[in-house]
Design a protein around this motif. Structure first.
Motif, PDB file in Angstrom:
ATOM      1  N   GLU A  89       0.833  -1.211   0.000  1.00 54.92           N
ATOM      2  CA  GLU A  89       0.000   0.000   0.000  1.00 54.92           C
ATOM      3  C   GLU A  89       0.866   1.259   0.000  1.00 54.92           C
ATOM      4  OE1 GLU A  89      -3.194   2.271   2.876  1.00 54.92           O
ATOM      5  OE2 GLU A  89      -2.992   0.099   3.064  1.00 54.92           O
ATOM      6  N   ALA A  90       1.909   1.272   0.824  1.00 56.31           N
ATOM      7  CA  ALA A  90       2.771   2.453   0.934  1.00 56.31           C
ATOM      8  C   ALA A  90       3.543   2.740  -0.351  1.00 56.31           C
ATOM      9  CB  ALA A  90       3.750   2.280   2.101  1.00 56.31           C
ATOM     10  N   THR A  91       3.805   1.693  -1.127  1.00 50.32           N
ATOM     11  CA  THR A  91       4.599   1.875  -2.343  1.00 50.32           C
ATOM     12  C   THR A  91       3.753   1.872  -3.608  1.00 50.32           C
ATOM     13  OG1 THR A  91       5.021  -0.509  -2.517  1.00 50.32           O
ATOM     14  CG2 THR A  91       6.643   0.829  -1.304  1.00 50.32           C
ATOM     15  N   GLY A  92       2.451   1.666  -3.458  1.00 50.67           N
ATOM     16  CA  GLY A  92       1.578   1.633  -4.623  1.00 50.67           C
ATOM     17  C   GLY A  92       1.633   0.321  -5.388  1.00 50.67           C
ATOM     18  N   ALA A  93       2.202  -0.707  -4.790  1.00 50.80           N
ATOM     19  CA  ALA A  93       2.281  -2.021  -5.430  1.00 50.80           C
ATOM     20  C   ALA A  93       0.933  -2.721  -5.299  1.00 50.80           C
ATOM     21  CB  ALA A  93       3.375  -2.858  -4.781  1.00 50.80           C
ATOM     22  N   PRO A  94       0.646  -3.641  -6.206  1.00 50.22           N
ATOM     23  CA  PRO A  94      -0.628  -4.362  -6.098  1.00 50.22           C
ATOM     24  C   PRO A  94      -0.637  -5.304  -4.900  1.00 50.22           C
ATOM     25  CG  PRO A  94       0.711  -5.275  -7.873  1.00 50.22           C
ATOM     26  CD  PRO A  94       1.426  -4.048  -7.369  1.00 50.22           C
ATOM     27  N   GLU A  95      -1.824  -5.603  -4.430  1.00 52.05           N
ATOM     28  CA  GLU A  95      -1.970  -6.544  -3.313  1.00 52.05           C
ATOM     29  C   GLU A  95      -1.341  -7.878  -3.703  1.00 52.05           C
ATOM     30  OE1 GLU A  95      -5.568  -8.723  -0.865  1.00 52.05           O
ATOM     31  OE2 GLU A  95      -5.924  -6.735  -1.722  1.00 52.05           O
ATOM     32  N   GLY A  96      -0.577  -8.475  -2.781  1.00 55.99           N
ATOM     33  CA  GLY A  96       0.075  -9.743  -3.042  1.00 55.99           C
ATOM     34  C   GLY A  96       1.382  -9.621  -3.811  1.00 55.99           C
ATOM     35  N   ASP A  97       1.882  -8.392  -3.973  1.00 53.89           N
ATOM     36  CA  ASP A  97       3.140  -8.167  -4.696  1.00 53.89           C
ATOM     37  C   ASP A  97       4.276  -8.962  -4.049  1.00 53.89           C
ATOM     38  OD1 ASP A  97       4.787  -6.510  -6.655  1.00 53.89           O
ATOM     39  OD2 ASP A  97       5.736  -6.002  -4.740  1.00 53.89           O
ATOM     40  N   ILE A  98       4.990  -9.732  -4.865  1.00 54.68           N
ATOM     41  CA  ILE A  98       6.043 -10.606  -4.340  1.00 54.68           C
ATOM     42  C   ILE A  98       7.195  -9.814  -3.722  1.00 54.68           C
ATOM     43  CG2 ILE A  98       7.256 -10.855  -6.559  1.00 54.68           C
ATOM     44  CD1 ILE A  98       6.870 -13.536  -3.806  1.00 54.68           C
ATOM     45  N   THR A  99       7.501  -8.644  -4.262  1.00 54.36           N
ATOM     46  CA  THR A  99       8.612  -7.874  -3.694  1.00 54.36           C
ATOM     47  C   THR A  99       8.233  -7.305  -2.328  1.00 54.36           C
ATOM     48  OG1 THR A  99       7.967  -5.885  -4.937  1.00 54.36           O
ATOM     49  CG2 THR A  99       9.619  -7.319  -5.942  1.00 54.36           C
ATOM     50  N   ALA A 100       6.979  -6.908  -2.157  1.00 55.25           N
ATOM     51  CA  ALA A 100       6.524  -6.431  -0.847  1.00 55.25           C
ATOM     52  C   ALA A 100       6.537  -7.577   0.160  1.00 55.25           C
ATOM     53  CB  ALA A 100       5.127  -5.828  -0.951  1.00 55.25           C
ATOM     54  N   THR A 101       6.128  -8.757  -0.297  1.00 58.31           N
ATOM     55  CA  THR A 101       6.141  -9.931   0.575  1.00 58.31           C
ATOM     56  C   THR A 101       7.563 -10.297   0.977  1.00 58.31           C
ATOM     57  OG1 THR A 101       4.111 -10.742  -0.455  1.00 58.31           O
ATOM     58  CG2 THR A 101       5.441 -12.361   0.751  1.00 58.31           C
ATOM     59  N   ALA A 102       8.479 -10.253   0.013  1.00 58.70           N
ATOM     60  CA  ALA A 102       9.874 -10.578   0.307  1.00 58.70           C
ATOM     61  C   ALA A 102      10.475  -9.561   1.275  1.00 58.70           C
ATOM     62  CB  ALA A 102      10.690 -10.621  -0.984  1.00 58.70           C
ATOM     63  N   LEU A 103      10.213  -8.275   1.051  1.00 59.48           N
ATOM     64  CA  LEU A 103      10.753  -7.251   1.940  1.00 59.48           C
ATOM     65  C   LEU A 103      10.212  -7.428   3.355  1.00 59.48           C
ATOM     66  CD1 LEU A 103      12.487  -4.770   2.381  1.00 59.48           C
ATOM     67  CD2 LEU A 103      10.572  -3.362   1.585  1.00 59.48           C
ATOM     68  N   ALA A 104       8.927  -7.728   3.484  1.00 60.03           N
ATOM     69  CA  ALA A 104       8.341  -7.968   4.807  1.00 60.03           C
ATOM     70  C   ALA A 104       9.024  -9.158   5.486  1.00 60.03           C
ATOM     71  CB  ALA A 104       6.838  -8.228   4.681  1.00 60.03           C
ATOM     72  N   HIS A 105       9.216 -10.220   4.728  1.00 61.98           N
ATOM     73  CA  HIS A 105       9.859 -11.413   5.281  1.00 61.98           C
ATOM     74  C   HIS A 105      11.290 -11.096   5.733  1.00 61.98           C
ATOM     75  CE1 HIS A 105      10.668 -15.671   5.839  1.00 61.98           C
ATOM     76  NE2 HIS A 105      11.823 -15.461   5.238  1.00 61.98           N
ATOM     77  N   PHE A 106      12.055 -10.445   4.871  1.00 57.44           N
ATOM     78  CA  PHE A 106      13.447 -10.128   5.199  1.00 57.44           C
ATOM     79  C   PHE A 106      13.529  -9.191   6.410  1.00 57.44           C
ATOM     80  CE2 PHE A 106      14.394 -10.709   0.435  1.00 57.44           C
ATOM     81  CZ  PHE A 106      14.511 -12.081   0.594  1.00 57.44           C
ATOM     82  N   ALA A 107      12.644  -8.208   6.466  1.00 51.00           N
ATOM     83  CA  ALA A 107      12.655  -7.268   7.599  1.00 51.00           C
ATOM     84  C   ALA A 107      12.374  -8.002   8.910  1.00 51.00           C
ATOM     85  CB  ALA A 107      11.640  -6.154   7.368  1.00 51.00           C
ATOM     86  N   LEU A 108      11.373  -8.877   8.901  1.00 51.69           N
ATOM     87  CA  LEU A 108      11.043  -9.608  10.132  1.00 51.69           C
ATOM     88  C   LEU A 108      12.135 -10.609  10.502  1.00 51.69           C
ATOM     89  CD1 LEU A 108       7.232 -10.179   9.567  1.00 51.69           C
ATOM     90  CD2 LEU A 108       8.301  -8.609  11.197  1.00 51.69           C
ATOM     91  N   GLU A 109      12.674 -11.302   9.528  1.00 50.54           N
ATOM     92  CA  GLU A 109      13.727 -12.280   9.801  1.00 50.54           C
ATOM     93  C   GLU A 109      15.034 -11.615  10.231  1.00 50.54           C
ATOM     94  OE1 GLU A 109      13.965 -15.399  10.259  1.00 50.54           O
ATOM     95  OE2 GLU A 109      12.251 -16.305   9.274  1.00 50.54           O
ATOM     96  N   SER A 110      15.225 -10.350   9.876  1.00 49.70           N
ATOM     97  CA  SER A 110      16.484  -9.674  10.204  1.00 49.70           C
ATOM     98  C   SER A 110      16.696  -9.523  11.705  1.00 49.70           C
ATOM     99  CB  SER A 110      16.550  -8.304   9.529  1.00 49.70           C
ATOM    100  OG  SER A 110      15.639  -7.391  10.113  1.00 49.70           O
ATOM    101  N   LEU A 111      15.643  -9.645  12.485  1.00 47.78           N
ATOM    102  CA  LEU A 111      15.785  -9.515  13.941  1.00 47.78           C
ATOM    103  C   LEU A 111      16.860 -10.449  14.472  1.00 47.78           C
ATOM    104  CD1 LEU A 111      14.788  -8.298  16.611  1.00 47.78           C
ATOM    105  CD2 LEU A 111      13.176 -10.191  16.737  1.00 47.78           C
ATOM    106  N   GLY A 112      16.915 -11.642  13.941  1.00 49.44           N
ATOM    107  CA  GLY A 112      17.903 -12.610  14.395  1.00 49.44           C
ATOM    108  C   GLY A 112      19.331 -12.209  14.070  1.00 49.44           C
TER     109      GLY A 112
END
Length: 125
Positions: free
Chosen positions: A68-91
Motif C-alpha cells: 500500500e505504501a509503495t503503490g504495489a498491487p496486493e500480493g506483490d512478491i517484492t513487498a512480501t519478500a521485503l516484509a519477510h526479510f525485515a522480520l527475519e532480520s531480527l535474528g
C-alpha cells in the motif's frame, strides 16, 4: 564516517521509522524483567520456535502495508519478500555488540540493496 563507508539514504516510505518502532505501552528492552524473560525464551528451544512463529505471523500484514505504501498491487512478491526479510532480520542483530547499529545496517541493506555495498556494481550489468 569512514572514507569507504556508504552513506545511508533516507528511509523509504515502506520502511520509514520501522527500525525504531516500539509501542509506548511496551516494556523497556533494558528492564530486568524483559531481559530475564527474553533470556528464558531464547534459551528454550520450544519457546524460541513459538516466538519465531508468532513473530512471522505479522508477515502478511506487513507485506500489505508495504504494498500500500509503495503503490504495489496486493500480493506483490517484492513487498512480501521485503516484509519477510525485515522480520527475519531480527535474528541478525540480537546479541550483537551494538544492536542499534546492526539494525541500521540491516535496514540500510533492505532499503538500498546489495549493489551499494559492493561499490554500486550489480550482477545485472
Amino acid at each position: 564516517m569512514r572514507a569507504n563507508e556508504p552513506t545511508a539514504s533516507p528511509p523509504t516510505p515502506a520502511l520509514q521509522g520501522a527500525e525504531g518502532d516500539q509501542p509506548a505501552h511496551a516494556p523497556s528492552r533494558a528492564a530486568p524483567q524483559f531481559v530475564a524473560f527474553n533470556r528464558l525464551v531464547q534459551s528454550t528451544p520450544a519457546l524460541r520456535e513459538y516466538w519465531h512463529r508468532m513473530w512471522l505471523r505479522h508477515e502478511t500484514a506487513l507485506a500489505a502495508t508495504i504494498a500500500e505504501a509503495t503503490g504495489a498491487p496486493e500480493g506483490d512478491i517484492t513487498a512480501t519478500a521485503l516484509a519477510h526479510f525485515a522480520l527475519e532480520s531480527l535474528g541478525q542483530f540480537r546479541g550483537h555488540d551494538d544492536p542499534q547499529h546492526a539494525l541500521r545496517e540491516v535496514f540500510d541493506l533492505l532499503e538500498n540493496g546489495w549493489g551499494q555495498r559492493i561499490g554500486g556494481v550489480t550482477s545485472g550489468g
